[in-house]
Design a protein around this motif. Sequence first.
Motif, PDB file in Angstrom:
ATOM      1  N   PRO A 108       8.516  -1.880  -2.223  1.00  0.00           N
ATOM      2  CA  PRO A 108       9.795  -2.254  -2.858  1.00  0.00           C
ATOM      3  C   PRO A 108       9.685  -2.465  -4.363  1.00  0.00           C
ATOM      4  CG  PRO A 108       9.497  -3.480  -0.825  1.00  0.00           C
ATOM      5  CD  PRO A 108       8.196  -2.792  -1.101  1.00  0.00           C
ATOM      6  N   SER A 109       8.477  -2.729  -4.883  1.00  0.00           N
ATOM      7  CA  SER A 109       8.305  -2.925  -6.317  1.00  0.00           C
ATOM      8  C   SER A 109       8.328  -1.607  -7.081  1.00  0.00           C
ATOM      9  CB  SER A 109       6.969  -3.626  -6.601  1.00  0.00           C
ATOM     10  OG  SER A 109       6.912  -4.868  -5.953  1.00  0.00           O
ATOM     11  N   HIS A 110       8.144  -0.500  -6.378  1.00  0.00           N
ATOM     12  CA  HIS A 110       8.033   0.798  -7.043  1.00  0.00           C
ATOM     13  C   HIS A 110       9.364   1.556  -6.983  1.00  0.00           C
ATOM     14  CE1 HIS A 110       3.432   0.672  -6.109  1.00  0.00           C
ATOM     15  NE2 HIS A 110       3.823  -0.204  -7.016  1.00  0.00           N
ATOM     16  N   SER A 111      10.431   0.884  -7.396  1.00  0.00           N
ATOM     17  CA  SER A 111      11.755   1.495  -7.315  1.00  0.00           C
ATOM     18  C   SER A 111      12.124   2.301  -8.556  1.00  0.00           C
ATOM     19  CB  SER A 111      12.807   0.407  -7.095  1.00  0.00           C
ATOM     20  OG  SER A 111      12.758  -0.542  -8.150  1.00  0.00           O
ATOM     21  N   ALA A 112      11.347   2.194  -9.632  1.00  0.00           N
ATOM     22  CA  ALA A 112      11.665   2.917 -10.866  1.00  0.00           C
ATOM     23  C   ALA A 112      11.539   4.422 -10.646  1.00  0.00           C
ATOM     24  CB  ALA A 112      10.743   2.467 -11.995  1.00  0.00           C
ATOM     25  N   GLN A 113      12.381   5.153 -11.356  1.00  0.00           N
ATOM     26  CA  GLN A 113      12.370   6.606 -11.216  1.00  0.00           C
ATOM     27  C   GLN A 113      11.035   7.207 -11.632  1.00  0.00           C
ATOM     28  OE1 GLN A 113      14.717   8.353  -9.763  1.00  0.00           O
ATOM     29  NE2 GLN A 113      13.496  10.230  -9.991  1.00  0.00           N
ATOM     30  N   SER A 114      10.390   6.579 -12.616  1.00  0.00           N
ATOM     31  CA  SER A 114       9.106   7.088 -13.091  1.00  0.00           C
ATOM     32  C   SER A 114       7.999   6.953 -12.049  1.00  0.00           C
ATOM     33  CB  SER A 114       8.697   6.352 -14.370  1.00  0.00           C
ATOM     34  OG  SER A 114       8.605   4.965 -14.126  1.00  0.00           O
ATOM     35  N   LEU A 115       8.239   6.114 -11.027  1.00  0.00           N
ATOM     36  CA  LEU A 115       7.226   5.909  -9.990  1.00  0.00           C
ATOM     37  C   LEU A 115       7.582   6.638  -8.697  1.00  0.00           C
ATOM     38  CD1 LEU A 115       6.584   2.069 -10.480  1.00  0.00           C
ATOM     39  CD2 LEU A 115       5.318   3.967 -11.452  1.00  0.00           C
ATOM     40  N   ALA A 116       8.509   7.589  -8.780  1.00  0.00           N
ATOM     41  CA  ALA A 116       8.962   8.278  -7.569  1.00  0.00           C
ATOM     42  C   ALA A 116       7.825   8.990  -6.853  1.00  0.00           C
ATOM     43  CB  ALA A 116      10.070   9.266  -7.928  1.00  0.00           C
ATOM     44  N   SER A 117       6.929   9.623  -7.619  1.00  0.00           N
ATOM     45  CA  SER A 117       5.815  10.353  -7.002  1.00  0.00           C
ATOM     46  C   SER A 117       4.883   9.398  -6.265  1.00  0.00           C
ATOM     47  CB  SER A 117       5.046  11.124  -8.077  1.00  0.00           C
ATOM     48  OG  SER A 117       3.907  11.755  -7.533  1.00  0.00           O
ATOM     49  N   LEU A 118       4.545   8.282  -6.898  1.00  0.00           N
ATOM     50  CA  LEU A 118       3.684   7.295  -6.238  1.00  0.00           C
ATOM     51  C   LEU A 118       4.372   6.722  -5.008  1.00  0.00           C
ATOM     52  CD1 LEU A 118       1.239   5.413  -6.060  1.00  0.00           C
ATOM     53  CD2 LEU A 118       2.346   3.921  -7.742  1.00  0.00           C
ATOM     54  N   ARG A 119       5.658   6.421  -5.135  1.00  0.00           N
ATOM     55  CA  ARG A 119       6.398   5.851  -4.001  1.00  0.00           C
ATOM     56  C   ARG A 119       6.386   6.807  -2.815  1.00  0.00           C
ATOM     57  NH1 ARG A 119      10.525   4.841  -6.637  1.00  0.00           N
ATOM     58  NH2 ARG A 119      11.839   6.629  -6.109  1.00  0.00           N
ATOM     59  N   GLN A 120       6.524   8.107  -3.083  1.00  0.00           N
ATOM     60  CA  GLN A 120       6.516   9.085  -1.991  1.00  0.00           C
ATOM     61  C   GLN A 120       5.134   9.171  -1.353  1.00  0.00           C
ATOM     62  OE1 GLN A 120       9.379  10.670  -0.900  1.00  0.00           O
ATOM     63  NE2 GLN A 120       8.005  11.104   0.821  1.00  0.00           N
TER      64      GLN A 120
END
Length: 989
Positions: free
Chosen positions: A195-207
């Motif tokens: 939930p902390s990785h909601s920024a668009q710049s972290l989309a790859s990591l979140r996926q």
Amino acid sequence: MSETRRGTTACLFSYGQLESKDETEEWLEKCHRTLGSITNNLREKEVYNQLSEKVSHSPQQHEEITLALLYSILTDPNSASKSYHTLLLITRDSMAQLVNMCERIVMEKMTKLQDTTRLQLLWLTREMVGSGVAGADRVCFALLKHLPAGNIGTGDAWVYVAESLLNILLDHQEWLEGLPALVDSAVFTYLSILPSHSAQSLASLRQQETNFCVSMLRAKLTDMQPIGRDLLRLLQGVARIPEFTEFWRDLLQQPQTLSPQLTDVHQVLSRRTSRRFIAGRVLPEVEIKLNFLLSKVKFGQHKCYQEWFQKKYLSTPESLLIVPELVRFVCCVIHPPNEILQSDIVPRWAFIGWLLSLCQGKHAVLANAKLALFYDWLAYNPELDNIMNIEPGILLMTNSLRQHPQLSAMLIDFLCRLITTFSPGLEERVREGVLAAFRDILSKEVILSVEPLFESSRFDDGLRQLIRSTFPEFYPQAPAPQPEPGPHPSVPEDNDVIITSSDKGAEGGSTEKPVVIVSDEEEEEERQGVQGEDLEIIGAFSGDEEGKEGEPHGGSSQGFVAIAEISPEPVEEGVEGVDGEVEMGGEEEDRLCLLPESIRETLLSLLLDNEGVVQPAILDEVVQMIREKRSVLGEEGMSVVGGLVARALEQDFATGFRPEDTLSLRESERPSMALCKCASEDESALALLVSLSDHEPSTGYFLLMFLLHHYRDQLSKYKDFTSQCAIHPTLISALVADLKECVEKESSLFFDSLPLIYKEFAVELKHCEELLSVIVANIDPAHLQILMQQLMVRDFAIFGNDKAGIEHLIESSLGLDSFEQFCVWQLLCAEGPDASLVIPAIGKFDAQEHHEALSGAILFLRAEASGLLGVSELFSLPLRHSGLVTAAGSRWINAKPSKYAKYLSHFLDKSGKDTLSLTLTHLQNLLQYLKGNALFEAADGAVAKALCKLFSADKYYRERRRGVAHPLLVLARDLCRLSPPNPPPRREE
């Protein structure tokens, strides 16, 4: 390589200006120097032979060479591969010492590592995993514990750590799958930080994290049983992500496709989470401090620690995401022994209440924190679960009844609604779990009865009826009559501030008995790994802000995703519903129906205003209606109006107060400014602001700043406003609370307004140590410089010219941290009261403890005293401050010998028998720093004459010890010889 202030070219850790080199680094450097002396000028093959021979001699040499090569790997990326290869060839312990040191560095020093060192540590971890080094998983466990949930930003180094560690696990999946415990911890950790990785710049990591967690859950769900019920809690937090929604659908509808042994979701919910998972989501340094706070700090002395903890770890909105994990940690990991439960140590329930208070305005975080508090209640089994996990929840509700009934109402309402909203298919079993929790609480006498909670007179009839219908087992008598149609229970909103230091009395004087800890073998084993060592924290621990009753909420499902609500499509939250209708909870609708129809329609038009911009004209209509029908509305109606107006103006208040918006109010489109202007002229608008302040904490400081900057002649309206707000007993408490709100949201506005505030509220702020603490706790060098300039030109005054007031402010500052005390003395020096007003406070300093204050006093006393009183106070200081007296006295006398010779002679003339010894001791220390005999030659030898007079008064001041004159009198005699007095006239015969 980065260079440190010591000029070395390789360094593991970052240091502050006042920090000494770390012992671990010194030891590794020493080993590295030893390695250099062994391998200097040797060829590669000779190096290997020499090192192989050395490591075979003794375990000590083996350790030194291993650590030396580790130091080389961490500080020199160019030679890291070669050093690691050498280490693989010469090691005699299967890299055990290397793994132990890496684990220690990660657990104890991770936050201090230089960027280069951190990158090399991750590189080394990858190499150890790839080489199959035994124990490499322990380093991975340590790294997982250092992945924080909540304070990760786009450019934060911890994003790289999270991504690098995930890549290591993905690249060595076969190795990972052979370690079920590491799989469980990795999935638990990445579910927590997702939930902390909601920024668009972290989309790859979140996926990447999503794919990893879902694949592991589908393949290894059977092996994840040790995680227990908290696995469901974390899955609820990510349920809106499509991949997890699909997993939820399978878990609810066809669980056996995921695990043959799994029959339904309640089977997971009924298993208690192992303590090691919950402890793994709290940073090691936070764990140490929490253990210290809840095992060493006494209630009443906790304010400084609490405030320090907030500033260090919970100071940003993003960092609050970790509050639910802290609540779980306190409930499930910190289980104090009976000695602490019976003492005056800060109780766990009070600390959790303070954590909840930090979440005001953060509805989702607060809802998740309440869910974390009650999660063990949902499937409680006395034979498997620990009573200590549910003790904080019941004590928080019962001990808050007296002073904070709104907190108790919010929590019991949340628990009642949680039973029905958590999962409709599990409603009866969840209800049985909660009932089992209450029965175990009563059987173990955590509380003696639930009647004070269930039948509290502080709750309205609607809430009591909800409790009765939820827990009829506790009402054996005839069913209670159905309530007449009326308002729904008034339950405060999630953003209430709820715990203060005064709540301790509720526990200390209550009839509840201490809980006997029920522990099993698993907990005893885990306790060894999760209890941190004591740590002395210097800082602040403050939670005494009074709560503000918020608008009611409509159900407990807000803020977290109930299992029944999980669907593939994300639900967007908003003010407007279908066809432009306003969405609100059933309770809000019931209370709104109490209002006259005309007011109700106007309020709804506020919420439906175009593009969220409220037109001041509509507010004028509301004020006009209040003016006409205030007597009809009553307190309940005004509360409803205030809540809805607060909801309408939420975005406007979030924009912050900008003085430029008030320069042309006629053209201003900001409704908050227009409302403040109206309140300065109209009592009905002021009443609306009072009701609004119960729901919007910024109201008070908005009105204060508005009047201060543009309607200063109407500041009496602010005093009227605070007198009508029941939350603050006095004007000064309301003023300080509003200024705290201001400095937290707009620090520049706060410091720019300080001169006006001190001028306009000079009487109220006289001797106000609270505001001074707020100033120095939030000041930065730029604002400090500006304030000092304003104080020097007498633009305003903080300390004044009252001796008792200055002494009070100085004494109150002794408990502040070093920088804050430095700022206090900088401001005092700039204001420049006479030394005679400050020196009495200096006399009370402890030379062994108050170093910051004494340093500030030395700088302050550079300014000369203006009269005899300053000299008298200085030479009356106790001997423990002799250095201070010498420093100040020599500076004064060398600058103006004649002036201070007169003052000193007068003081000597008036010195009594009890003070003379002290004065002469100070003078004896002072003489060696004076210019020649300037003191005794100045003012016609006034000082020498005064001393000679004292020497001649033999019967009072002369003492004999074994025939030797007292050394102070010898000093007086010698001084008199320098400037002998005129002989007395001879008496004629």
